[in-house]
Design a protein around this motif. Structure first.
Motif, PDB file in Angstrom:
ATOM      1  N   UNK A   1       4.457   4.377  10.512  1.00 52.92           N
ATOM      2  CA  UNK A   1       4.592   2.934  10.708  1.00 52.92           C
ATOM      3  C   UNK A   1       3.228   2.246  10.700  1.00 52.92           C
ATOM      4  N   UNK A   2       3.243   0.974  10.294  1.00 50.51           N
ATOM      5  CA  UNK A   2       2.053   0.135  10.366  1.00 50.51           C
ATOM      6  C   UNK A   2       2.138  -0.744  11.612  1.00 50.51           C
ATOM      7  N   UNK A   3       1.008  -1.113  12.196  1.00 52.34           N
ATOM      8  CA  UNK A   3       1.045  -2.044  13.332  1.00 52.34           C
ATOM      9  C   UNK A   3       1.478  -3.436  12.870  1.00 52.34           C
ATOM     10  N   UNK A   4       1.911  -4.266  13.818  1.00 55.45           N
ATOM     11  CA  UNK A   4       2.399  -5.600  13.471  1.00 55.45           C
ATOM     12  C   UNK A   4       1.316  -6.479  12.864  1.00 55.45           C
ATOM     13  N   UNK A   5       0.064  -6.226  13.237  1.00 52.68           N
ATOM     14  CA  UNK A   5      -1.027  -7.047  12.714  1.00 52.68           C
ATOM     15  C   UNK A   5      -1.714  -6.395  11.513  1.00 52.68           C
ATOM     16  N   UNK A   6      -1.000  -5.522  10.833  1.00 53.95           N
ATOM     17  CA  UNK A   6      -1.582  -4.843   9.672  1.00 53.95           C
ATOM     18  C   UNK A   6      -1.910  -5.845   8.573  1.00 53.95           C
ATOM     19  N   UNK A   7      -2.905  -5.492   7.789  1.00 52.26           N
ATOM     20  CA  UNK A   7      -3.307  -6.346   6.676  1.00 52.26           C
ATOM     21  C   UNK A   7      -2.135  -6.539   5.717  1.00 52.26           C
ATOM     22  N   UNK A   8      -1.994  -7.757   5.203  1.00 50.66           N
ATOM     23  CA  UNK A   8      -0.859  -8.077   4.339  1.00 50.66           C
ATOM     24  C   UNK A   8      -0.828  -7.193   3.092  1.00 50.66           C
ATOM     25  N   UNK A   9      -1.999  -6.873   2.561  1.00 54.19           N
ATOM     26  CA  UNK A   9      -2.028  -6.029   1.364  1.00 54.19           C
ATOM     27  C   UNK A   9      -1.459  -4.650   1.652  1.00 54.19           C
ATOM     28  N   UNK A  10      -1.724  -4.127   2.883  1.00 52.69           N
ATOM     29  CA  UNK A  10      -1.172  -2.830   3.269  1.00 52.69           C
ATOM     30  C   UNK A  10       0.339  -2.920   3.432  1.00 52.69           C
ATOM     31  N   UNK A  11       0.808  -4.001   4.033  1.00 50.52           N
ATOM     32  CA  UNK A  11       2.250  -4.189   4.219  1.00 50.52           C
ATOM     33  C   UNK A  11       2.953  -4.273   2.867  1.00 50.52           C
ATOM     34  N   UNK A  12       2.392  -5.038   1.957  1.00 48.95           N
ATOM     35  CA  UNK A  12       2.997  -5.174   0.628  1.00 48.95           C
ATOM     36  C   UNK A  12       3.003  -3.839  -0.107  1.00 48.95           C
ATOM     37  N   UNK A  13       1.935  -3.067   0.071  1.00 49.98           N
ATOM     38  CA  UNK A  13       1.874  -1.759  -0.573  1.00 49.98           C
ATOM     39  C   UNK A  13       2.968  -0.842  -0.064  1.00 49.98           C
ATOM     40  N   UNK A  14       3.140  -0.792   1.265  1.00 49.03           N
ATOM     41  CA  UNK A  14       4.148   0.090   1.860  1.00 49.03           C
ATOM     42  C   UNK A  14       5.552  -0.325   1.446  1.00 49.03           C
ATOM     43  N   UNK A  15       5.774  -1.611   1.301  1.00 50.31           N
ATOM     44  CA  UNK A  15       7.094  -2.089   0.893  1.00 50.31           C
ATOM     45  C   UNK A  15       7.365  -1.852  -0.591  1.00 50.31           C
ATOM     46  N   UNK A  16       6.322  -1.591  -1.360  1.00 54.87           N
ATOM     47  CA  UNK A  16       6.484  -1.488  -2.810  1.00 54.87           C
ATOM     48  C   UNK A  16       7.216  -0.220  -3.230  1.00 54.87           C
ATOM     49  N   UNK A  17       7.026   0.877  -2.480  1.00 54.19           N
ATOM     50  CA  UNK A  17       7.711   2.128  -2.819  1.00 54.19           C
ATOM     51  C   UNK A  17       7.730   3.033  -1.592  1.00 54.19           C
ATOM     52  N   UNK A  18       8.679   3.967  -1.519  1.00 53.92           N
ATOM     53  CA  UNK A  18       8.865   4.770  -0.299  1.00 53.92           C
ATOM     54  C   UNK A  18       7.655   5.610   0.093  1.00 53.92           C
ATOM     55  N   UNK A  19       6.920   6.150  -0.877  1.00 53.34           N
ATOM     56  CA  UNK A  19       5.819   7.049  -0.544  1.00 53.34           C
ATOM     57  C   UNK A  19       4.474   6.339  -0.428  1.00 53.34           C
ATOM     58  N   UNK A  20       4.478   5.012  -0.475  1.00 51.42           N
ATOM     59  CA  UNK A  20       3.212   4.277  -0.471  1.00 51.42           C
ATOM     60  C   UNK A  20       2.443   4.450   0.829  1.00 51.42           C
ATOM     61  N   UNK A  21       3.134   4.681   1.944  1.00 55.77           N
ATOM     62  CA  UNK A  21       2.458   4.845   3.228  1.00 55.77           C
ATOM     63  C   UNK A  21       1.503   6.029   3.199  1.00 55.77           C
ATOM     64  N   UNK A  22       1.768   7.001   2.349  1.00 57.67           N
ATOM     65  CA  UNK A  22       0.912   8.180   2.277  1.00 57.67           C
ATOM     66  C   UNK A  22      -0.466   7.853   1.713  1.00 57.67           C
TER      67      UNK A  22
END
Length: 262
Positions: A19-40
């Motif tokens: 999980x990302x924190x609530x105040x995570x950078x928007x670019x990181x949030x968009x990346x994680x939402x873009x595909x399932x394995x993006x958090x890696x």
């Protein structure tokens, strides 16, 4: 403890570690939402769990420990077997995606949950610092520090990758050396500069005879320049004077011939 095969107990730890924190950078949030394995592809330092746990110096997610109590050794062994089977995709490391697949045996623990097991009786008898911990995927019991360490992990990967890269560099250098041209005149190998000169289009047109090395080519150029200079000097020189009068010219009478006629 009762474990459901369709719900591995450690999966919550893995998902929380992704999980990302609530105040995570928007670019990181968009990346994680873009595909399932993006958090890696997001560093652990940018994830939520690192807000609560200090750096451990090890790769991997939050460790999970199972301490069994008031049970038999057979039931513990069976429970561990279930954990290993149903939770493999959570605790098991992966192979590194390396250009040197055959040379790299190290395993990638960066997205794995380190899971260790023991019993309450062993902890009471030997203490938590003793070799009473068994990590999933390994045989035998270790101290907690040794169980959480990854001797076949990223440090080994970097060493194996470096050795494989060095060997590959040596191999490519040897293959290149075997292809290096040899001078047809003196038998010497071409220098890198001469080799490049005869192969690069913009210089190859002025490289002269491509079968000769740099020194031999320099000799050719020197001879050509000497010959050209000699020809230039010869063309610029004035014509040499003739020894006698030109053929067909009349001889004018001198004073002696005039006196004889008088």
């Amino acid at each position: 403890m009762v474990f459901r095969p369709d719900r591995w107990p450690g999966c919550a730890g893995r998902e929380w570690g992704r999980l990302l924190p609530k105040d995570a950078d928007k670019s990181k949030v968009d990346l994680v939402r873009s595909r399932p394995d993006a958090i890696e592809h997001v560093d652990h330092d940018k994830r939520l769990w690192r807000r609560f746990y200090p750096p451990t110096g090890r790769e991997g997610l939050v460790p999970v420990a199972f301490v069994f109590a008031d049970t038999t050794a057979a039931k513990v062994a069976n429970a561990v077997k279930v954990l290993e089977g149903t939770g493999r995709r959570y605790w098991a490391p992966r192979r590194y995606d390396s250009l040197y697949e055959k040379a790299v045996t190290a395993l990638d623990y960066r997205q794995a949950v380190p899971v260790v097991t023991t019993t309450l009786e062993k902890l009471q008898e030997h203490g938590a610092d003793a070799a009473v911990w068994r990590r999933l995927g390994r045989d035998g019991e270790q101290t907690l520090t040794a169980a959480l360490d990854n001797p076949d992990g990223h440090a080994l990967y970097r060493a194996q990758e470096a050795r494989a890269e060095a060997r590959d560099k040596q191999r490519r250098a040897a293959e290149r050396e075997a292809r290096r041209p040899v001078c047809s005149r003196c038998g010497r190998k071409f220098s890198d500069e001469r080799w490049e000169e005869i192969t690069v289009h913009r210089t190859a047109v002025r490289a002269g005879e491509k079968s000769v090395c740099g020194p031999c080519r320099a000799d050719d150029v020197a001879r050509e320049e000497t010959g050209a200079e000699a020809a230039r000097l010869q063309a610029a020189a004035p014509p040499e004077p003739q020894d006698g009068p030109a053929a067909g010219s009349r001889r004018l009478p001198g004073p002696s011939s005039a006196r004889s006629r008088g």
